[in-house]
Design an enzyme around this catalytic site. Structure first.
Site, PDB file in Angstrom:
ATOM      1  N   HIS A  30      -0.489  -5.925  -4.608  1.00 49.16           N
ATOM      2  CA  HIS A  30      -0.203  -4.497  -4.715  1.00 49.16           C
ATOM      3  C   HIS A  30      -1.501  -3.686  -4.706  1.00 49.16           C
ATOM      4  O   HIS A  30      -1.504  -2.501  -4.347  1.00 49.16           O
ATOM      5  CB  HIS A  30       0.554  -4.192  -6.009  1.00 49.16           C
ATOM      6  CG  HIS A  30       1.919  -4.801  -6.060  1.00 49.16           C
ATOM      7  ND1 HIS A  30       2.142  -6.077  -6.509  1.00 49.16           N
ATOM      8  CD2 HIS A  30       3.122  -4.307  -5.702  1.00 49.16           C
ATOM      9  CE1 HIS A  30       3.433  -6.346  -6.446  1.00 49.16           C
ATOM     10  NE2 HIS A  30       4.047  -5.291  -5.949  1.00 49.16           N
ATOM     11  N   ASP A  35       6.599  -7.253   3.474  1.00 50.27           N
ATOM     12  CA  ASP A  35       6.563  -6.719   2.124  1.00 50.27           C
ATOM     13  C   ASP A  35       6.206  -5.233   2.263  1.00 50.27           C
ATOM     14  O   ASP A  35       5.930  -4.745   3.360  1.00 50.27           O
ATOM     15  CB  ASP A  35       5.541  -7.489   1.283  1.00 50.27           C
ATOM     16  CG  ASP A  35       5.823  -7.413  -0.218  1.00 50.27           C
ATOM     17  OD1 ASP A  35       6.595  -6.542  -0.651  1.00 50.27           O
ATOM     18  OD2 ASP A  35       5.249  -8.237  -0.962  1.00 50.27           O
TER      19      ASP A  35
END
Length: 337
Positions: free
Chosen positions: A182, A251
């Site tokens: 992330h 993702d």
């Protein structure tokens, strides 16, 4: 060409504004994904999923990350609060773990379908290591491929029985990642032999699942320069070596692991062989750029997406009280987080 964009998009908040509805009507994303910012209570959530489908004029798939534990968008007091998967696996023990994970997934699927949500981003087939980053570690199912495979299959079966499509993640394996994708780009230096024997091996028996998600990770033994989401070599391995034939989504495209402007990220993922571009944060300006550089869903990607949706089914009957009692027995009464 299908007229559908090869995207899965997020929305801004808990209610769909008329302007946002018009944006989605024109964009025609293949599907939507929901996050905690989109969820207040059951009445509101059911209205939102209905409004999203009305905006695009079809029964579009609606995705969520409802793994249990930390990654759980629907929470108490309205929905069951689960402990992390790795903790439940240990609590159940080897003989009971797969059945416990099936029941967990089946109950999650029941809650999702009641809210109009029909795709859940699990199972995770990443194999845990001592060095796996904490953002992922306790979300996983075990440290050995066989354990992960058994639990992953059970989770997928529980979801499908509840009328929810599973998404296999994170292809081809995030267990060796030591940083949080992330925020930054993980690099894995393991040999191809280790990847084949452990990480890829956990995904191969689950390669028949209808949907999958890439990992934003560099695997130096295969492509020293590009994360899997951007790498034709890695996508090729997912298709050939792992044998995954389902629709492959990225993702979240806005994660810190990926370099470059957001539109360029979408274009690179499409060029590498990803079927669907996942953009989650609901930012309208970013979504416009992603849409411009993604294009329409067509060809083999469209066929895979259509095939996935044919596997959406009505939930099988479920005796909730019996399922909860069965799960409590398997977990010695300590079911929820």
């Amino acid at each position: 060409m299908s007229g559908l964009s090869a995207t899965i998009l997020g929305c801004e908040g808990p209610r769909l504004s008329p302007d946002e509805a018009r944006f989605f009507a024109e964009a025609q994303p293949w599907g939507f994904i929901l996050f905690a910012r989109n969820i207040e209570d059951p009445t509101q959530l059911l209205a939102l999923t209905s409004d999203l489908r009305a905006a695009v004029g079809r029964d579009a798939p609606i995705l969520i990350d409802q793994e249990g534990g930390r990654v759980q968008r629907m929470r108490a007091p309205y929905w069951r609060q689960w402990r992390p998967a790795l903790e439940q696996m240990a609590q159940a023990g080897p003989a009971r773990a797969a059945r416990a994970m099936y029941l967990r997934a089946r109950l999650i699927a029941h809650e999702l379908r009641e809210m109009g949500i029909d795709v859940n981003c699990m199972p995770l087939a990443d194999v845990a290591r001592e060095t796996t980053h904490p953002v992922l570690l306790n979300r996983l199912y075990g440290t050995e491929p066989d354990t992960v495979i058994g639990a992953g299959r059970a989770v997928a079966q529980g979801l499908v029985a509840g009328g929810v499509l599973p998404v296999l993640k994170h292809l081809p394996g995030y267990g060796l990642g030591e940083v949080d994708s992330h925020l930054s780009l993980p690099r894995v230096s393991a040999t191809l032999e280790e990847l084949m024997q452990v990480d890829f091996a956990a995904f191969k028996p689950l390669a028949d699942l209808p949907l999958g998600m890439t990992a934003h990770i560099v695997y130096e033994a295969i492509d020293p320069d590009l994360p899997a989401t951007f790498s034709r070599d890695l996508i090729g391995m997912i298709r050939s070596e792992i044998g995954f034939e389902g629709a492959l989504m990225t993702d979240d495209l806005s994660m810190g692991a990926l370099p470059g402007p957001i539109g360029e990220r979408a274009a690179r993922a499409c060029a590498a062989g990803c079927d669907l571009i996942l953009h989650c944060n609901g930012d309208r300006a970013e979504m416009a750029l992603v849409l411009a550089d993604t294009g329409a869903l067509s060809g083999a990607a469209l066929a895979r997406c259509e095939r996935a949706l044919t596997q959406r089914a009505h939930p099988a009957p479920l005796d909730i009280a019996a399922a909860e009692a069965d799960l409590a027995d398997l977990l010695d009464g300590e079911v929820y987080g």
